[in-house]
Write a protein that holds these residues in place. Structure first.
Motif, short mmCIF file in Angstrom:
data_model
loop_
_atom_site.label_atom_id
_atom_site.label_comp_id
_atom_site.label_asym_id
_atom_site.label_seq_id
_atom_site.Cartn_x
_atom_site.Cartn_y
_atom_site.Cartn_z
N ASP A 1 143.09 49.73 12.79
CA ASP A 1 143.85 48.73 12.03
C ASP A 1 143.28 48.51 10.65
O ASP A 1 144.00 48.28 9.69
CB ASP A 1 143.84 47.39 12.78
N TYR A 2 141.94 48.58 10.59
CA TYR A 2 141.29 48.31 9.30
C TYR A 2 141.75 49.33 8.26
O TYR A 2 142.14 48.97 7.15
CB TYR A 2 139.77 48.39 9.47
N VAL A 3 141.73 50.60 8.66
CA VAL A 3 142.19 51.64 7.75
C VAL A 3 143.67 51.48 7.49
O VAL A 3 144.14 51.61 6.35
CB VAL A 3 141.87 53.04 8.31
N ALA A 4 144.40 51.17 8.54
CA ALA A 4 145.84 51.05 8.41
C ALA A 4 146.21 49.98 7.39
O ALA A 4 147.14 50.15 6.59
CB ALA A 4 146.45 50.70 9.77
N ARG A 5 145.45 48.88 7.39
CA ARG A 5 145.76 47.81 6.44
C ARG A 5 145.57 48.28 4.99
O ARG A 5 146.27 47.86 4.10
CB ARG A 5 144.89 46.58 6.73
N PHE A 6 144.59 49.16 4.82
CA PHE A 6 144.38 49.70 3.47
C PHE A 6 145.57 50.52 3.01
O PHE A 6 145.96 50.48 1.86
CB PHE A 6 143.16 50.62 3.46
N VAL A 7 146.09 51.29 3.93
CA VAL A 7 147.07 52.29 3.51
C VAL A 7 148.50 51.84 3.76
O VAL A 7 149.41 52.62 3.58
CB VAL A 7 146.82 53.64 4.22
#
Lengths: 310, 355
Positions: free
Chosen positions: B263-269
């Protein structure tokens, strides 16, 4: 009962006796060591004093003026010229030269000892922690207190005078060197290490140049403090302006004391202004190199122009 | 890639800050304590936790994370400005933990160049002397130093400023000097610690372009730190996402954007919304720049699939996936631009370029 009312009547630390004992021990067994310590001071002071008192005043005046111009610019040159001329006119030239020799010698040794100590305390927090109270002591202890021991160990005259002055005037240069080195931005030292600098290169090429204004401010303070020590030091028969003041006080000769005092003030103004020239950072000097400014810069420019026109 | 030794490799790198470093480490190794437990029990902060990665020769490896994520700490292990608590760093196959002071200095002066976020130029040295510092500490003579420094300045277009001082330059120019200083010693590895973050957006863009161009010509293995995903996508061959000292995901820009690890990466992208908003004309690049970078003949170029300038991103992605080639943008029968897969990704990740 008596005891409880005033315990200090019966309990006493004989600090005075101890001091005398230790001093006696030092004097009887180690006087040779302290006499040996005199040598380097004697060497520098003797040379400087001989030079300054023997040279013709007019020549010295020209040299001082050109030096002030080179170091600190035209404005300070005018101030230095005015100060030294006045010193000569009020009849304190020779005494002022003796005092100048003593002050210059003190500065030399204060810098030679103080700057390395400052660097060491910037490098090591532990060293700093131990050195700090020593410096505090040196600054707060009244100079009269160590005047007597110094006489017992070193004798009287100009050389012990310089030693007394060094003790009194050393702390600021240590403190401000420490501060200056610690204030060099960390990213600049990190960058130097990242490009392969050794500790020595870091100090020489990055930290010293960047801390120079602060270090020179420390040297400037040391100069001022050694000048303020001049009168006190004359009590152990240091010659020069201080002696004029002391003699004036002793004989209630206000005139003589004034001449001596004025001489000290004028000398202080001149040395202070010139030494502040060292403390300027590169930016306020427009990044000029020392040989591109002042009389040397002028001569250089003339020579180069002449070469071009030929 | 596996056949040759990678220029930079980190294996199981840990950095623990604090007085109880040794003890905390022991428990991390033996009991597998988490970062939070380490902080609670020992008051130690974990700067880098178990970082393992390799960077291939000539690759631009971006490390992306927010401030405090440990990316600057991690990169300083590579030239040993920070000593790891645990784990090893290999430069061209050599474990630099085993280097003595002299070899480390040599490594820093000759093999690794570094660019800093706040330029960190020395204010008392002229540009020449800033750039030549690494050469100076290697003992190279002044004439030779000046020659190399001038050549490097030439590359950055700053030759006229050679004998000026950093305070006379704008921020963008200063950072060009920073880059020149890093490459002057002809290192094989470049470390760039948020080099463009302190610059305003236009200058940043310009410097990114200049850097990419430079990087294509000099082919240095680069580790590039940034907190900006757009920048990472623009510049990086691969991207490592870091959070709280942990590397969460390593992958190509495509992999990161298309399949975020959590999710953390997903929020970035998160760029889903943009798919419906952005149109071809806002993400395409000029024909000239495409053709300059991709030498193909006219026939092949004309054979590329085309889309209308108003086509939305999601439509283009479909077309591009089917064609598996760059896509031409055609307006009224005339090719006005080209969209590569990288342009598409940038379109998705760039925060505000709605067209």
């Amino acid at each position: 009962m008596e005891f409880i009312k005033d315990p200090f009547e019966h309990l006493r630390i004989p600090i005075g006796d101890w001091t005398e004992y230790v001093l006696q021990l030092l004097v009887t067994n180690f006087r040779w060591l302290f006499q040996a310590l005199r040598e380097p001071v004697d060497f520098v002071l003797g040379g400087l004093e001989g030079l300054l008192t023997q040279a013709p005043p007019l020549l010295l005046l020209v040299v001082f003026t050109l030096f002030a111009w080179q170091i600190a610019g035209v404005r300070v040159m005018a101030i230095a010229l005015a100060c030294f001329t006045t010193i000569g006119l009020i009849g304190a030239w020779e005494e002022a030269m003796t005092t100048l020799a003593i002050v210059l010698t003190s500065i030399l040794y204060c810098s030679a000892v103080g700057i390395p100590l400052g660097v060491a305390s910037a490098r090591s927090n532990t060293f700093d922690k131990w050195l700090r109270p020593v410096l505090d002591l040196m600054q707060t202890i009244p100079s009269f207190v160590y005047l007597v021991p110094v006489v017992m160990l070193f004798g009287i005259g100009n050389v012990p005078g310089v030693i007394v002055t060094i003790v009194y005037a050393l702390p600021p240069v240590v403190r401000l060197t420490n501060l200056g080195i610690r204030q060099v931005p960390k990213d600049l030292t990190e960058a130097a290490l990242a490009f392969g600098a050794s500790r020595g290169e870091l100090l020489r090429k990055i930290e010293f140049p960047l801390a120079m204004p602060s270090i020179m401010a420390g040297v400037n303070q040391t100069i001022m403090m050694s000048l303020s020590m001049v009168v006190v030091a004359s009590m152990i028969s240091v010659t020069g302006l201080g002696q004029m003041v002391l003699r004036g006080i002793g004989r209630l000769d206000v005139g003589l004391a004034t001449v001596g005092g004025l001489g000290i003030v004028l000398l202080a103004i001149a040395i202070d202004r010139v030494s502040q020239g060292f403390a300027q950072d590169a930016r306020s000097r427009n990044h000029l190199k020392w040989h591109e400014a002042g009389p040397i810069g002028l001569v250089r420019k003339l020579v180069i122009n002449k070469k071009h026109s030929e | 890639m596996a056949a040759s030794t990678p220029p930079v490799a980190c294996s199981n790198l840990w950095k623990v800050f604090g007085t109880a470093e040794k003890e905390a480490l022991k428990h991390i190794v033996d009991d597998g304590l988490s970062k939070e437990e380490v902080f609670d029990r020992f008051g130690c902060v974990v700067g880098v936790a178990d970082a393992t990665f390799e960077v291939a020769a000539g690759e631009i490896f971006c490390i992306m994370g927010l401030s405090g994520s440990g990316k600057s700490t991690l990169v300083r292990h590579i030239n040993r400005l920070i000593k790891p608590s645990l784990g090893s760093v290999f430069i061209h196959g050599e474990d630099i933990n085993k280097f003595d002071e002299r070899r480390l200095r040599e490594l820093r002066a000759t093999t690794i160049g570094m660019v800093f976020q706040h330029m960190s130029l020395w204010p008392h040295r002229s540009l020449i002397d800033n750039i030549a510092f690494g050469l100076e500490v290697q003992g190279i003579g002044p004439k030779e130093r000046r020659k190399i420094a001038l050549e490097t300045l030439e590359m950055m277009g700053l030759v006229a400023w050679a004998d000026r001082y950093p305070d006379e330059l704008s921020g963008g120019m200063q950072q060009r000097v920073g880059i020149a200083r890093a490459i002057a010693g002809n290192p094989s590895i470049l470390l760039m610690d948020e080099p463009f973050s302190a610059l305003d957006p236009l200058i940043r863009r310009q410097l990114q372009d200049q850097f990419l161009e430079l990087s294509r010509s000099v082919k240095k293995t680069t580790i590039f730190i940034t907190h900006d995903l757009e920048e990472a996508v623009r510049i990086g061959d691969r991207i490592a996402i870091m959070n709280d000292g942990v590397i969460i995901q390593i992958g190509t820009p495509e992999e990161i954007v298309m399949s975020p690890a959590n999710d953390y990466v997903a929020r970035f992208v998160e760029g889903g919304a943009k798919l419906q908003v952005l149109s071809a004309k806002s993400v395409m690049q000029p024909v000239a720049s495409f053709r300059a970078a991709n030498p193909i003949d006219d026939a092949a170029f004309d054979a590329l699939t085309s889309v209308d300038p108003e086509t939305k991103l999601n439509g283009i992605i479909q077309v591009a996936l089917d064609a598996d080639t760059p896509v031409r943008v055609v307006d009224d029968g005339k090719t006005v631009g080209v969209i590569t897969s990288r342009d598409l990704l940038e379109g998705i990740t760039v925060p505000s370029r709605a067209g």
